[in-house]
Design an enzyme around this catalytic site. Structure first.
Site, PDB file in Angstrom:
ATOM      1  N   ARG A  43       9.733   5.631  -3.323  1.00 29.20           N
ATOM      2  CA  ARG A  43      10.105   6.584  -4.373  1.00 29.20           C
ATOM      3  C   ARG A  43      11.559   7.003  -4.259  1.00 29.20           C
ATOM      4  O   ARG A  43      12.065   7.105  -3.149  1.00 29.20           O
ATOM      5  CB  ARG A  43       9.293   7.878  -4.237  1.00 29.20           C
TER       6      ARG A  43
ATOM      7  N   ASP B 166     -10.016   1.134   1.175  1.00 26.39           N
ATOM      8  CA  ASP B 166      -9.965   2.575   1.419  1.00 26.39           C
ATOM      9  C   ASP B 166     -11.326   3.149   1.048  1.00 26.39           C
ATOM     10  O   ASP B 166     -12.133   2.491   0.387  1.00 26.39           O
ATOM     11  CB  ASP B 166      -8.871   3.218   0.551  1.00 26.39           C
TER      12      ASP B 166
ATOM     13  N   TYR C   8      -9.723  -4.904   3.298  1.00 23.10           N
ATOM     14  CA  TYR C   8      -9.029  -3.698   3.743  1.00 23.10           C
ATOM     15  C   TYR C   8      -9.247  -2.600   2.694  1.00 23.10           C
ATOM     16  O   TYR C   8      -8.353  -2.243   1.947  1.00 23.10           O
ATOM     17  CB  TYR C   8      -7.545  -4.055   3.899  1.00 23.10           C
TER      18      TYR C   8
ATOM     19  N   ARG D   3       0.834  -1.210   0.000  1.00 20.33           N
ATOM     20  CA  ARG D   3       0.000   0.000   0.000  1.00 20.33           C
ATOM     21  C   ARG D   3       0.872   1.266   0.000  1.00 20.33           C
ATOM     22  O   ARG D   3       0.429   2.323  -0.400  1.00 20.33           O
ATOM     23  CB  ARG D   3      -0.862   0.047   1.275  1.00 20.33           C
TER      24      ARG D   3
ATOM     25  N   GLU E  21      -3.096   6.364  19.030  1.00 20.62           N
ATOM     26  CA  GLU E  21      -3.775   5.147  18.565  1.00 20.62           C
ATOM     27  C   GLU E  21      -3.093   3.909  19.124  1.00 20.62           C
ATOM     28  O   GLU E  21      -1.919   3.683  18.869  1.00 20.62           O
ATOM     29  CB  GLU E  21      -3.734   5.059  17.036  1.00 20.62           C
TER      30      GLU E  21
ATOM     31  N   ARG F 138      -8.508  -6.355  13.653  1.00 20.17           N
ATOM     32  CA  ARG F 138      -7.791  -5.495  14.581  1.00 20.17           C
ATOM     33  C   ARG F 138      -8.712  -4.357  14.955  1.00 20.17           C
ATOM     34  O   ARG F 138      -9.495  -3.862  14.131  1.00 20.17           O
ATOM     35  CB  ARG F 138      -6.520  -4.920  13.947  1.00 20.17           C
TER      36      ARG F 138
ATOM     37  N   ARG G 243       0.580   5.619  16.398  1.00 17.66           N
ATOM     38  CA  ARG G 243       0.743   6.970  15.855  1.00 17.66           C
ATOM     39  C   ARG G 243      -0.038   7.982  16.676  1.00 17.66           C
ATOM     40  O   ARG G 243      -0.908   7.610  17.471  1.00 17.66           O
ATOM     41  CB  ARG G 243       0.327   7.035  14.378  1.00 17.66           C
TER      42      ARG G 243
HETATM   43  N1  UDP Z   1       3.566   0.805   7.838  1.00 10.63           N
HETATM   44  C1  UDP Z   1       4.834   0.738   8.365  1.00 10.63           C
HETATM   45  N2  UDP Z   1       5.401   1.846   8.906  1.00 10.63           N
HETATM   46  C2  UDP Z   1       4.743   3.029   8.947  1.00 10.63           C
HETATM   47  C3  UDP Z   1       3.436   3.106   8.392  1.00 10.63           C
HETATM   48  C4  UDP Z   1       2.884   1.974   7.862  1.00 10.63           C
HETATM   49  O1  UDP Z   1       5.452  -0.314   8.366  1.00 10.63           O
HETATM   50  O2  UDP Z   1       5.311   4.016   9.480  1.00 10.63           O
HETATM   51  C5  UDP Z   1       2.973  -0.438   7.296  1.00 10.63           C
HETATM   52  C6  UDP Z   1       2.141  -1.168   8.333  1.00 10.63           C
HETATM   53  O3  UDP Z   1       2.292  -2.553   8.097  1.00 10.63           O
HETATM   54  C7  UDP Z   1       0.749  -0.746   8.012  1.00 10.63           C
HETATM   55  C8  UDP Z   1       0.799  -0.658   6.490  1.00 10.63           C
HETATM   56  O4  UDP Z   1       2.098  -0.140   6.232  1.00 10.63           O
HETATM   57  O5  UDP Z   1      -0.205  -1.662   8.450  1.00 10.63           O
HETATM   58  C9  UDP Z   1      -0.263   0.221   5.870  1.00 10.63           C
HETATM   59  O6  UDP Z   1      -0.187   1.507   6.429  1.00 10.63           O
HETATM   60  P1  UDP Z   1      -1.320   2.577   6.233  1.00 10.63           P
HETATM   61  O7  UDP Z   1      -0.809   3.858   6.768  1.00 10.63           O
HETATM   62  O8  UDP Z   1      -1.792   2.523   4.836  1.00 10.63           O
HETATM   63  O9  UDP Z   1      -2.445   2.007   7.210  1.00 10.63           O
HETATM   64  P2  UDP Z   1      -3.830   2.630   7.662  1.00 10.63           P
HETATM   65  O10 UDP Z   1      -3.734   4.112   7.485  1.00 10.63           O
HETATM   66  O11 UDP Z   1      -4.885   1.965   6.823  1.00 10.63           O
HETATM   67  O12 UDP Z   1      -3.887   2.246   9.093  1.00 10.63           O
END
Ligand code: UDP
Length: 398
Positions: A176, A382, A380, A172, A330, A263, A305
């Site tokens: 870059r 969006d 999952y 996801r 969170e 989760r 986060r």
């Molecule tokens: N992820 C990570 N480090 C980060 C942010 C995300 O390893 O700092 C990984 C983690 O496995 C997470 C996935 O990327 O579940 C998808 O992150 P995203 O931010 O898309 O998750 P959401 O916002 O849906 O919680």
């Protein structure tokens, strides 16, 4: 006896889009939700002028022209670009993985230098086709990025080892070799000015739609008799031709094959008497947390986060206009009955279990029952994909 064409269980984005489109087609819907508000997990609430994302950060992004045009009919969007930061111990990095991240990690300045560094790190590993999230991450970015920015965060987020998680989760995120901190690759991105709830309010504000909150399907459903869906509402029998169920599919079937794993998230939200706490909407805390380790008990980061809500709408200016700020930490946790499910755990075991429920659902489709949304499809999704899927369901109904 009261009659509706549709009973829609769940007043989230999927249910609301579906109800709205059906109303345009002249169909009536009764939309129920067990919560006391509409909008599902996209729900936002204004507190002292700040739109609080009560169920976690929701950033709208899509490359689908049709979906972007659609959502813009119901709110005006700002130009918010999601650029999270990652804190690992006392180090700070830009996300997603890009030249700013690589410069901070290794001091490299050009894409070639960064690619060479990653290639050198990957060369020492022996990974063929990645079989899980760990192998996928290592083969994309190498061990340094994996150890500092992925492993700890992912294991906190999912409560599982990275070797036990599917690789698509990490795909996801963009990788870059430019100095671009935009978390998404999509063409369109933004936050609805004034929050998300108004979108669902407007979707549901159509002739032919009736909304009942604080109403749990389980409490009102009568045994479907094959002739439609029958419920008891405020002492009356209500008959609906068809059912759209956007709650959890395993709950609908009384967990007959066992519960699917989800989760959940616990939010610790507080208002601080300062205009700005962290200078950014999203800051990830990527180090692992071991609840049994004395050091982590002292100074560890058990949360994944911190969201600072005002940054979603204030963008570059206007942060100081409101003297306080609202933050949410969170905490990820395993779902259990009684708390809200958020993320389906699409690992092999749960995917196989879902397939069993889906087979039952396919049978029930013949009786006019349809499932939808993150929980109904155990996917999952969006937000843009939710709208896309709802519009597809609408097309299939017509
Ligand atoms: N992820 C990570 N480090 C980060 C942010 C995300 O390893 O700092 C990984 C983690 O496995 C997470 C996935 O990327 O579940 C998808 O992150 P995203 O931010 O898309 O998750 P959401 O916002 O849906 O919680």
């Amino acid at each position: 006896m009261m009659k509706y064409d549709y009973l829609i269980v769940g007043a989230g984005l999927y249910g609301a889009v579906f109800a709205h489109e059906m109303a345009q087609a002249g169909k009536t819907s009764l939309v129920i939700d067990r919560r006391s508000h509409v909008a599902g997990n996209t729900y936002t609430r204004s507190v002292h002028g700040i739109n609080v994302h009560e169920y976690g950060a929701h950033i709208f992004h899509t490359s689908n022209e049709e979906v972007w045009a659609y959502i813009n009919r119901f709110a005006k969007f700002n130009h918010y670009i999601n650029s999270p930061l990652a804190v690992y111990k006392d180090e700070l990095y830009n996300m997603p993985f890009n030249m700013n991240t690589f410069h901070a990690l290794w001091g490299v300045r050009t894409p070639e230098e960064a690619q060479a560094k990653i290639a050198e790190q990957i060369a020492s590993l022996d990974i063929g086709e990645p079989q899980n999230l760990e192998e996928q991450a290592l083969s994309l970015v190498g061990p340094d990025v994996y150890e500092k920015l992925i492993k700890g965060y992912t294991e906190k987020q999912w409560g599982r080892k990275c070797t036990e998680l599917p690789s698509f989760i990490i795909r996801r995120l963009p990788l870059r070799f430019t100095y671009n901190n935009n978390y998404f690759n999509d063409i369109y991105q933004g936050i609805p000015i004034g929050g998300y709830t108004q979108i669902v309010d407007r979707l549901l504000d159509a002739d032919g739609i009736t909304v009942r909150l604080d109403t749990d399907f389980k409490d009102i459903a009568e045994q479907p008799d094959g002739q439609g869906i029958r419920i008891r509402l405020a002492g009356n029998t209500v008959e609906c031709e068809r059912l759209l169920y956007t709650g959890a599919i395993d709950e609908y079937y009384d967990y007959c094959y066992g519960p699917l794993a989800y989760r959940s998230v616990r939010f610790e939200t507080e208002e601080l008497s300062k205009p700005d706490f962290q200078g950014n909407a999203v800051v990830n805390y990527t180090e692992a947390f071991d609840r049994d380790a004395a050091e982590d008990q002292q100074s560890g980061k058990p949360f994944t986060r911190i969201i600072e809500h005002k940054h979603f709408e204030a963008e570059n200016n206007g942060i100081d206009e409101i003297p306080t700020t609202i933050i949410s930490r969170e905490y990820s946790q395993e779902w259990k009955p009684g708390i809200e499910p958020y993320y389906p755990v699409n690992d092999d075991e749960n995917t196989a279990l879902y397939e069993k429920y889906k087979a039952r659902a396919t049978e029930d489709e013949k009786r006019g029952i349809r499932f939808g949304g993150r929980l109904g499809h155990y996917k999952y999704y969006d937000m843009d994909k939710v709208i896309e899927a709802a519009l597809e369901a609408v097309a299939a109904e017509r």
